[in-house]
Design an enzyme around this catalytic site. Structure first.
Site, PDB file in Angstrom:
ATOM      1  CG  HIS A  63     -27.071 -12.733   5.184  1.00 35.16           C
ATOM      2  ND1 HIS A  63     -25.395 -12.835   5.444  1.00 35.16           N
ATOM      3  CD2 HIS A  63     -27.267 -11.565   3.351  1.00 35.16           C
ATOM      4  CE1 HIS A  63     -25.105 -12.994   3.995  1.00 35.16           C
ATOM      5  NE2 HIS A  63     -26.211 -12.660   2.952  1.00 35.16           N
ATOM      6  CG  HIS A  88     -25.543  -7.966   0.371  1.00 36.20           C
ATOM      7  ND1 HIS A  88     -25.617  -7.935   1.279  1.00 36.20           N
ATOM      8  CD2 HIS A  88     -25.837  -9.031  -0.011  1.00 36.20           C
ATOM      9  CE1 HIS A  88     -25.678  -8.884   2.354  1.00 36.20           C
ATOM     10  NE2 HIS A  88     -25.782 -10.029   0.930  1.00 36.20           N
ATOM     11  CD  GLU A  92     -28.288 -12.390  -6.282  1.00 41.76           C
ATOM     12  OE1 GLU A  92     -27.161 -11.796  -6.373  1.00 41.76           O
ATOM     13  OE2 GLU A  92     -27.703 -13.932  -6.625  1.00 41.76           O
ATOM     14  CG  ASP A  93     -32.469 -12.846  -2.529  1.00 43.76           C
ATOM     15  OD1 ASP A  93     -32.076 -13.889  -4.317  1.00 43.76           O
ATOM     16  OD2 ASP A  93     -31.230 -13.346  -1.931  1.00 43.76           O
ATOM     17  CG  ASP A 154     -22.815 -11.899   0.689  1.00 47.65           C
ATOM     18  OD1 ASP A 154     -23.469 -12.550   1.602  1.00 47.65           O
ATOM     19  OD2 ASP A 154     -22.827 -12.164  -0.709  1.00 47.65           O
ATOM     20  CG  ASP A 274       6.140 -23.061  12.818  1.00 44.55           C
ATOM     21  OD1 ASP A 274       5.449 -24.190  12.251  1.00 44.55           O
ATOM     22  OD2 ASP A 274       5.955 -22.769  11.726  1.00 44.55           O
TER      23      ASP A 274
HETATM   24 MN    MN Z   1     -26.187 -12.125   1.330  1.00 48.35          MN
END
Ligand code: MN
Length: 735
Positions: A63, A88, A92-93, A154, A274
């Protein structure tokens, strides 16, 4: 059960392969030392996500690598962003902290990652964690736009890989995407990403329609490609003759934009003309690009007749997000309108990669609309008065709008969104000018505050020192700036008045021997159906609340013990959410007597059995059942995700549900009679109302009927379509 066998060696190889592909994507921006920094970020991410897997069973590290790849390849971001994209999710994790990041990679990286890390905590019923998180993200946008760009990368990767998520998560994430992320991508000029996000969200939220349009597009692919080939052949020839180097090709429109057109115009797929646009991308130099584009325009319109109403020149006045292009719609072979977009390779890069590409060319553009936009976001965020949800609404409104150009009396150019009024213009110039505005002169003619400005108008504002912002101004201003300033000043005014009301109420309660405390005040607010005690005081001050009704309150208070509550008090909300969510099956069954909790069918979308639905816990009205494609669903799910409960129908034949049908056709004698015969006699369905409009032989009617479920409804629609003279029968959402 199948046992999962993981070949760790093979996985390790795959991870390295993906990492190398990422490095290749970064190559154009790599400078000395960058490669080592990216490697360090990769190692840290790999190590800290070591034991984690995605829902699909794949190693988690896939990821962040993919997010970094999107940032490099599709947005064109540089090394700092690649490092942040790789890291990123670690704060958090995983066990890694922001301090660790700062020590390893410096302040800048740590700050961006902080912006990418969600806030945790509990929010009350009037707030929303999602909204607060979004606000936090925007706060960092004002500092560093890369936070949003990485967040978008993300989101795009999560949307691309959402098949393994449970259905309710898919819906919630898709809603957020259409509500916030796609508009943001649009606003930052990332057109390709915006289209893909919308298409992916539609795939989950409207899967039937999505598959249908995809199928239809594919069916006619060969025919369309031949048409495009014949259309662009002569253009390419003459471009070459005149020494213009250009790529010319046809590009299919996105499924979502086709669907939008079908809905907006109420037409079937076959009538959307279109389905593709032609692009002419010119090789040109900065000095010649404008004249080259107009040369190409001249070649195209010599070959095909242009529609004079459809010429858009975003080269002379670029859009606020930096978009530059020349658009025209011409009459092609077989009487078909074809949209042609003309731009240079530089303009095209900006159109595809948006912000980042824009910066690359920054020296060449004299003033940047995007800069101005970010400045506006900054100003908005600087207003501490607005609550996160209100702010989100106002902010969102400004995301999608196209702009008009207005002149001040001295000839300065001001950009405003479409539909902006004279009052918006006043607030745009200065808050005080807006607050004291009593009228305006547009092109030297006197107009009211609510006057909608047109492109090119010259506006002079007329003020008075006695003027103050009024509640009804909110009905016509469109810019977030005007809205938030008016709201802030009304709030201030209200607070002043409420002080008086508070005194009056205190005296009155004393005389009625009701204790003046916060518990009773809240009860009173609920009794008068108001949201807060501030509203209560204000109502008392303005006379909107009749103090005689306090007697009724007293009596109702005494009988309250004997009454079963049918509304949910705000403070009970948490409890109910937990109760509903903690049940063995977390799905609310609709139509079952066992269910102790009250539910109602929302009348904005009138769900019927068979519809894909969800439950929404309201503050005052129990649980409301909405269709997942309800016009309000996206907003509810995006802003109040924690109040959504899964819901499904139990099979149910004896109950009837109200739904609306819109019928159009050729007005023929006795058409109504034939329709009602089918409905009442053949189908034995009850009608609640029928309204019919007939204009020059065209018949348009809306009929509200009671049906059992979607199957029943589909059969009825099929039968009605067979009635002679009927051209279309569609279900519509609300009465
Ligand atoms: Mn993520």
């Amino acid at each position: 059960m199948k046992e999962l066998v993981i070949d760790l060696e093979a996985e390790k190889k795959e991870i390295l392969k993906r990492y190398r592909a990422l490095l290749r994507a970064c190559k154009p921006t790599l400078q000395k030392g960058d490669k080592r920094m990216i490697r360090r970020a990769f190692d840290m991410a790999l190590d800290s996500h070591h034991d984690m897997r995605r829902k699909s069973g794949e190693p988690y590290i896939y990821h962040p690598i993919a997010v970094a790849q999107i940032a490099a390849e599709e947005i064109g971001l540089g090394t700092t962003s690649i490092v942040c994209a790789l890291l990123h999710d670690v704060v958090e994790d995983t066990a890694i902290t922001l301090e660790d990041i700062e020590r390893e990679f410096g302040k800048k990286v740590a700050k961006i990652i902080d912006g990418l890390t969600k806030i945790s905590g509990v929010f009350g019923a009037n707030s929303s964690l999602q909204a607060e998180n979004f606000r936090k993200m925007l706060l960092t946008l004002a500092d560093d736009v890369r936070v949003i760009l990485i967040k978008l990368a993300d989101r795009l990767h999560n949307m691309r890989t959402m098949d393994y998520m449970p259905r309710d998560k898919q819906l919630k994430i898709s809603s957020e995407t259409v509500y916030l992320y796609a508009p943001l991508a649009h606003r930052l000029g990332l057109y390709a990403m915006k289209s893909e996000l919308e298409d992916l969200a539609m795939k989950y939220m409207e899967s039937e329609t999505y598959k249908f349009i995809a199928y239809k597009l594919n069916e006619k692919k060969a025919e369309r490609e031949l048409y495009i080939k014949n259309f662009i052949g002569p253009i390419q020839e003459i471009l070459q003759e005149q020494g213009l180097n250009a790529k010319v090709y046809g590009r299919p429109k996105s499924i979502h934009s086709i669907w939008n057109k079908m809905r907006k115009k109420g037409i079937p797929f076959e009538e959307v003309y279109d389905l593709f646009a032609i692009r002419i991308i010119l090789d040109s130099t900065l000095e010649n690009e404008k004249s080259d584009c107009w040369k190409a325009y001249s070649i195209v319109t010599d070959l095909y007749r242009p529609n004079p109403d459809r010429l858009r020149d975003w080269i002379s006045s670029p859009k606020a997000n930096g978009y530059e292009s020349l658009h025209t719609t011409v009459m092609g072979p077989k009487g078909q309108w074809v949209e042609v977009q003309i731009r240079t390779a530089r303009m095209n890069e900006i159109a595809e990669k948006g912000f980042a590409a824009h910066w690359k060319y920054k020296e060449s553009t004299s003033d940047s609309g995007l800069d101005q936009w970010i400045q506006k976001v900054r100003e908005l965020l600087g207003n501490p008065e607005s609550n996160a949800l209100d702010f989100l609404d106002d902010f969102k409104m400004n995301l999608f709008s196209d702009e008009i150009f207005i002149f001040t009396p001295k000839g300065a150019l001001i950009q405003l969104p479409i539909d902006a009024t004279a009052l918006d213009f006043a607030f745009e110039i200065h808050s005080d000018l807006g607050a004291r505005c009593i009228g305006a002169k547009v092109n030297h003619k006197l107009v009211p505050l609510s006057y909608k400005l047109q492109n090119g108008d010259q506006v002079e504002i007329i003020t008075s020192n006695k003027q103050t912002p009024k509640e009804d101004w909110l009905n016509f201003v469109v810019t977030a700036k005007a809205k938030s300033r008016i709201k802030a000043s009304l709030k201030e005014e209200k607070r002043r008045k409420a002080e008086d009301g508070k005194d009056i109420l205190e005296r009155k309660l004393k005389s009625l021997k009701i204790t003046y405390n916060s518990e009773n005040l809240h009860k009173l607010a609920t009794f008068f159906k108001l949201n807060s005690t501030l509203d209560l005081f204000y109502g008392v001050a303005t006379g909107a609340i009749d103090l005689k009704d306090l007697k009724d309150f007293q009596t109702s208070e005494k009988s309250v013990e004997n009454r079963t509550p049918n509304t949910i008090e705000p403070n009970q909300l948490e409890g109910i959410i937990n109760r509903v969510k903690a049940k063995d099956s977390d799905t609310l069954l609709i139509g079952e007597d066992m269910q102790k909790i009250d539910y109602k069918l929302a009348n904005c979308c009138n769900p019927i059995p068979g519809d894909d639905v969800f439950g929404f816990i309201t503050v005052n009205d129990g649980i409301k059942i909405h269709r997942t494609n309800c016009p309000n669903a996206a907003k509810l799910m995006a802003s109040y995700g924690y109040r959504i409960v899964k819901a499904k129908w139990t099979s149910q034949k004896e109950l009837a549900f109200l739904t609306g049908l819109r019928i159009t056709g050729i007005d023929d004698v006795g058409l109504i009679n034939k329709l009602t015969t089918v409905i009442s006699n053949d189908f034995k369905v009850n009608m609640r109302s029928i309204t019919v409009d007939s204009d020059n032989g065209i018949f348009e009617g809306s009929i509200m009927v009671y049906v059992n479920d979607t199957q029943h409804l589909d059969n009825l629609i099929k039968k009605l379509k067979q009635v002679k003279g009927v051209t279309s029968v569609t279900r519509f959402d609300s009465e």
